[in-house]
Design an enzyme around this catalytic site. Structure first.
Site, PDB file in Angstrom:
ATOM      1  N   LEU A 107       0.876  -1.169   0.000  1.00  0.00           N
ATOM      2  CA  LEU A 107       0.000   0.000   0.000  1.00  0.00           C
ATOM      3  C   LEU A 107       0.909   1.212   0.000  1.00  0.00           C
ATOM      4  CD1 LEU A 107      -2.703  -0.987   2.674  1.00  0.00           C
ATOM      5  CD2 LEU A 107      -2.919  -1.091   0.189  1.00  0.00           C
ATOM      6  N   ASP A 108       0.572   2.229  -0.799  1.00  0.00           N
ATOM      7  CA  ASP A 108       1.469   3.379  -0.849  1.00  0.00           C
ATOM      8  C   ASP A 108       1.422   4.159   0.459  1.00  0.00           C
ATOM      9  OD1 ASP A 108      -0.398   5.641  -0.988  1.00  0.00           O
ATOM     10  OD2 ASP A 108      -0.901   4.924  -2.986  1.00  0.00           O
ATOM     11  N   VAL A 109       2.358   5.087   0.613  1.00  0.00           N
ATOM     12  CA  VAL A 109       2.571   5.751   1.897  1.00  0.00           C
ATOM     13  C   VAL A 109       1.324   6.496   2.378  1.00  0.00           C
ATOM     14  CG1 VAL A 109       3.512   7.842   0.845  1.00  0.00           C
ATOM     15  CG2 VAL A 109       4.203   7.220   3.178  1.00  0.00           C
TER      16      VAL A 109
END
Length: 316
Positions: A107-109
């Site tokens: 999952l991106d930041v």
């Protein structure tokens, strides 16, 4: 009993079998000090090194497949180490002996929600492979005007820089003013795909939460930064979905009071960690890592609320 070298390394979380076959062909893998070649078989008890680094391996019969549901907060990166010094999703996970946690995708930041971890690298690689078509569900808040034509394009397919992308389902779940919540599903895990699909329609994504992976839902009793180990039934659901044999053992206590006790301990650990970070301390504890996410934001609405302005423009 022996197995192909790439299978043993995949189970240890070193990559997919195809990637490992390439690494073996390049002479980057050694077994007991000898450079390996494709076709080598091992028991898993040898000294195996990749790029000179020893790999902890175990025979398949000795490995118990474990899976964690982790409630990722915004602000954490999905890598083991970050060159910028940002907190990672691995910081808070429980320590293991003779094994390591492998993340099932990323999952991106700026995305929060459900992220799976397993001790079985083969399971992780299969779950990430698009051919198994395991759907993911996201709650997404977008800013801007949404109409039916836009939703139809997102359902039918939009050309992105890495190919066609689309949502399998889109369901409106409430909103106020120009902010609208939708629940969307897709069967791929390409980089930032949910955000890029909405951005292709000139919509701004202001919040994104993964709430489901297959039939596994984000546990409501786990705080951000907390984790919960899956019982045998859920582990075997995931294994069955990707054509792996079911497990017979589990590390999870079957006694309900013990499970409640574990959740309580995780909540306390996360609170202690957050308190230390705010006061300038460093330390770690079980269920909490070397950093914390941002302040808790309001949860998305669980009951749809009618927006008259949107209702006139869409038929959802």
């Amino acid at each position: 009993m022996t197995e192909k070298l790439q299978k043993v390394l995949a189970r240890a979380g070193k990559g997919s079998r195809r990637e490992l076959e390439t690494m073996i062909s390049q002479g980057r893998v050694s077994v007991d000090g000898k450079i390996s070649v494709l076709g080598d078989r091992v028991t898993g008890r040898e000294q195996i090194r990749v790029d000179g680094h020893q790999v902890e391996t175990q025979p398949e019969a000795d490995v118990i497949c474990r899976v964690l549901s982790y409630h990722k907060p915004e602000g954490e990166v999905s890598t083991r180490k970050d060159p910028e010094g940002r907190p990672t999703v691995f910081d808070r996970l429980p320590k293991l002996k003779g094994a390591r946690w492998v993340s099932v995708g990323r999952l991106d930041v700026n995305t929060s929600g459900l992220l799976l971890f397993t001790t079985d690298g083969e399971l992780a690689n299969r779950l990430m492979h698009p051919r198994h078509e395991i759907d993911r569900e996201y709650a997404v808040r977008v800013f801007g005007e949404v109409d039916e034509a836009m939703l139809q394009r997102l359902r039918k397919g939009v050309m992105l820089e890495d190919g066609m992308g689309k949502f399998d389902t889109i369901k409106y779940s409430g909103g106020e003013g120009m902010n609208h919540w939708f629940h969307v599903t897709l069967k791929e895990g390409r980089n930032r795909e949910v955000r890029r699909l909405w951005e292709s329609q000139e919509m701004q994504v202001s919040r994104l939460i993964r709430v489901r992976y297959g039939k596994i839902e984000l546990p409501r009793n786990i705080p951000r930064g907390g984790w919960s180990e899956m019982p045998l039934e859920q582990v075997n659901y995931l294994r069955t979905e990707v054509d792996l044999a079911p497990e017979k053992e589990s590390k999870v206590e079957v006694d309900a009071p013990q499970r409640y006790k574990q959740v309580s301990q995780i909540r306390k650990a996360v609170r202690r960690h957050n308190s230390r970070v705010k006061s300038g301390g460093t330390g770690t504890s079980a269920g909490a890592g070397a950093s914390t996410g941002p302040k808790k934001k309001p949860a998305p609405p669980t009951r749809p609320r009618t927006n008259p302005k949107l209702k006139k423009k869409t038929r959802l």
